[in-house]
Design a protein around this motif. Structure first.
Motif, PDB file in Angstrom:
ATOM      1  N   LEU A   1     -14.576 -53.525 -30.009  1.00  0.00           N
ATOM      2  CA  LEU A   1     -14.091 -54.629 -30.668  1.00  0.00           C
ATOM      3  C   LEU A   1     -13.014 -54.596 -31.766  1.00  0.00           C
ATOM      4  N   ILE A   2     -14.409 -53.712 -32.908  1.00  0.00           N
ATOM      5  CA  ILE A   2     -14.011 -53.750 -33.929  1.00  0.00           C
ATOM      6  C   ILE A   2     -12.681 -52.910 -34.163  1.00  0.00           C
ATOM      7  N   VAL A   3     -12.592 -51.467 -33.586  1.00  0.00           N
ATOM      8  CA  VAL A   3     -11.525 -50.445 -33.056  1.00  0.00           C
ATOM      9  C   VAL A   3     -10.640 -51.022 -33.130  1.00  0.00           C
ATOM     10  N   ALA A   4     -10.069 -51.932 -31.597  1.00  0.00           N
ATOM     11  CA  ALA A   4      -9.452 -52.601 -31.533  1.00  0.00           C
ATOM     12  C   ALA A   4      -8.736 -53.245 -32.404  1.00  0.00           C
ATOM     13  N   GLN A   5      -9.819 -53.847 -32.979  1.00  0.00           N
ATOM     14  CA  GLN A   5      -9.175 -55.193 -34.485  1.00  0.00           C
ATOM     15  C   GLN A   5      -8.390 -55.179 -34.692  1.00  0.00           C
ATOM     16  N   ARG A   6      -9.617 -53.382 -35.746  1.00  0.00           N
ATOM     17  CA  ARG A   6      -8.618 -53.276 -36.419  1.00  0.00           C
ATOM     18  C   ARG A   6      -7.004 -52.729 -36.328  1.00  0.00           C
ATOM     19  N   GLY A   7      -7.109 -51.768 -34.908  1.00  0.00           N
ATOM     20  CA  GLY A   7      -5.922 -50.984 -34.522  1.00  0.00           C
ATOM     21  C   GLY A   7      -4.651 -51.752 -34.835  1.00  0.00           C
ATOM     22  N   PHE A   8      -5.723 -53.572 -34.172  1.00  0.00           N
ATOM     23  CA  PHE A   8      -4.056 -54.247 -33.901  1.00  0.00           C
ATOM     24  C   PHE A   8      -3.977 -55.138 -35.205  1.00  0.00           C
ATOM     25  N   GLN A   9      -5.136 -54.917 -35.601  1.00  0.00           N
ATOM     26  CA  GLN A   9      -4.243 -55.317 -37.624  1.00  0.00           C
ATOM     27  C   GLN A   9      -3.383 -54.585 -37.614  1.00  0.00           C
ATOM     28  N   ALA A  10      -3.833 -53.100 -38.192  1.00  0.00           N
ATOM     29  CA  ALA A  10      -2.653 -52.231 -38.720  1.00  0.00           C
ATOM     30  C   ALA A  10      -1.054 -52.216 -38.000  1.00  0.00           C
ATOM     31  N   ASN A  11      -1.196 -52.219 -37.077  1.00  0.00           N
ATOM     32  CA  ASN A  11       0.136 -52.090 -36.102  1.00  0.00           C
ATOM     33  C   ASN A  11       0.742 -53.570 -36.589  1.00  0.00           C
ATOM     34  N   ALA A  12       0.209 -54.952 -36.706  1.00  0.00           N
ATOM     35  CA  ALA A  12       1.142 -56.190 -37.263  1.00  0.00           C
ATOM     36  C   ALA A  12       1.367 -55.732 -39.186  1.00  0.00           C
ATOM     37  N   ARG A  13       1.027 -54.958 -39.227  1.00  0.00           N
ATOM     38  CA  ARG A  13       1.248 -54.403 -40.661  1.00  0.00           C
ATOM     39  C   ARG A  13       2.272 -53.174 -40.592  1.00  0.00           C
ATOM     40  N   ILE A  14       2.343 -52.682 -39.529  1.00  0.00           N
ATOM     41  CA  ILE A  14       3.786 -51.916 -39.967  1.00  0.00           C
ATOM     42  C   ILE A  14       4.951 -52.962 -39.511  1.00  0.00           C
ATOM     43  N   ILE A  15       5.061 -54.037 -38.681  1.00  0.00           N
ATOM     44  CA  ILE A  15       5.571 -55.041 -38.279  1.00  0.00           C
ATOM     45  C   ILE A  15       6.213 -55.916 -39.598  1.00  0.00           C
ATOM     46  N   THR A  16       5.079 -55.942 -40.338  1.00  0.00           N
ATOM     47  CA  THR A  16       5.278 -56.553 -41.680  1.00  0.00           C
ATOM     48  C   THR A  16       6.106 -56.256 -42.244  1.00  0.00           C
ATOM     49  N   THR A  17       5.454 -54.724 -42.755  1.00  0.00           N
ATOM     50  CA  THR A  17       6.241 -53.892 -44.016  1.00  0.00           C
ATOM     51  C   THR A  17       7.974 -53.593 -43.115  1.00  0.00           C
TER      52      THR A  17
END
Length: 391
Positions: free
Chosen positions: A362-378
């Motif tokens: 769950l933590i890995v998936a959450q961090r992966g989701f957050q990292a990919n969201a950061r790609i979109i904002t960048t």
């Protein structure tokens, strides 16, 4: 548009799937025989920016240059590792120790399950919580016709075992050699005719100088007489049987030692008719009926199924699975046979979900989701800089 924007979107979708699968695993942590799932990712096609070149006489070769276009879900696999046992004490709760699946039918469709919580319905059929009917082989007169077509496993609540006429009995024990002449010992037993009616069979032992005389009589008026003699070691030398009214009584194991009086009927082979009182389950899946007359008789056997590729099974809801083209056809057999586990009555298989692993996922998936969201904002910030070039 920037390729990184779409890579981030694919990452969001894939990690959302991982969150969904992990959440479903956690939600079913207490579901009987639930099997957890895991998500596998793979990269998508990569765009070729520059192809590879071979080495020349004056120059070396170059490697291809490629830009990845994101990630996708390669598959969701089911972990069929066996869960722990949970004792319930209910005879119709069953757990498979080893590989295999219960075969059930619901709505005319054959589905398979590891969840062994069954109860008799109004027709005596063993059914699961959702109404799926357990399949196996029913017995005819105590004989299981295994290998034939499967049918609904039924507990015959009104089953009756026929009466058996007594044709033989046995006397064991010791007749005291030091008894006073004329002493008598009387032993009797209930015997049965073909309709199950009982009557008394009585044997009277009388001490003589040569040993013991035995007189038999039953309630129908049949009588018989014989003599038992022993050597000086207490071993019977004559009079090993006595026939009374069509019943042969075996006396061959009677001994003649001093000071011990233990002679008694050991058994007789007749019985009255009996009705089913209860049942038990053996490890090989045989359901043994216990009848009021003391008889034990097989009433059926539960079938199990195995597959070449269990991972190819499709979840059908209600803790059931259906066969697919990649699971292979079901191979049927009885519990304990090659490739199939044994049954344990009075227990259920628990979920094999490991909460510590699931919360880590769950933590890995959450961090992966957050990292990919950061790609979109960048990527959005880069696009904003581009649109701000002209002012």
């Amino acid at each position: 548009m920037l390729r990184s924007l779409y890579s981030g979107i694919s990452g969001l979708r894939s990690h959302q799937t991982m969150l969904d699968v992990t959440g479903n695993n956690i939600a079913n942590v207490n579901t009987t025989a639930f099997k957890g799932s895991a998500v596998q990712f793979q990269d998508t096609l990569s765009q070729l920016v520059q192809g590879a070149t071979g080495p020349g006489a004056q120059t070396g070769g170059t490697n291809p240059a490629q830009i990845g276009l994101g990630v996708l879900v390669a598959g969701i696999s089911t972990n069929f590792t066996q869960g722990a046992a949970q004792a319930t004490g209910r005879p119709t709760d069953m757990m498979i120790n080893g590989d295999g699946f219960f075969v059930t039918k619901v709505g005319g469709e054959t589905v398979y399950t590891r969840a062994g919580s069954f109860d008799p319905d109004a027709q005596g059929r063993l059914v699961g919580p959702g109404g799926a009917i357990l399949q196996g082989w029913n017995a005819v007169n105590g004989v299981i016709q295994q290998g034939g077509a499967l049918g609904d496993v039924t507990i015959p609540l009104n089953a009756v075992t026929p009466a058996t006429a007594t044709t033989a009995g046995a006397i064991t024990g010791n007749l005291p050699s030091d008894a006073v002449l004329g002493d008598q010992l009387v032993r009797d037993v209930d015997v049965y005719d073909g309709t199950g009616a009982s009557r008394k069979l009585t044997l009277t032992f009388t001490k003589t100088a040569a040993g013991w005389n035995v007189a038999g009589a039953d309630a129908n008026g049949a009588t018989a007489n014989g003599a038992l003699t022993f050597d000086n070691t207490g071993t019977l030398t004559a009079g090993g049987t006595l026939a009374v009214g069509g019943i042969t009584v075996d006396l061959s194991t009677v001994t003649g030692y001093a000071g011990i009086t233990t002679v008694a009927f050991k058994n007789q082979n007749g019985s009255a008719s009996g009705t089913l009182q209860s049942f038990s389950l053996s490890k090989d899946g045989t359901i043994i009926g216990l009848f009021s007359n003391g008889d034990k008789q097989a009433v059926g056997r539960i079938a199990l199924a195995t597959f070449v590729n269990p991972g190819g099974l499709e979840k059908a809801g209600g803790s059931t699975y259906r066969a697919t083209v990649n699971s292979g056809a079901a191979e049927l057999g009885g519990p304990g046979e090659a490739g199939l586990g044994t049954l344990q009555s009075g227990s259920l298989e628990m979920s094999n979900v490991d909460l510590s692993q699931e919360f880590t996922n769950l933590i890995v998936a959450q961090r992966g989701f957050q990292a990919n969201a950061r790609i979109i904002t960048t990527s959005d910030e880069v696009l904003q800089e581009l649109t701000n070039l002209k002012r």
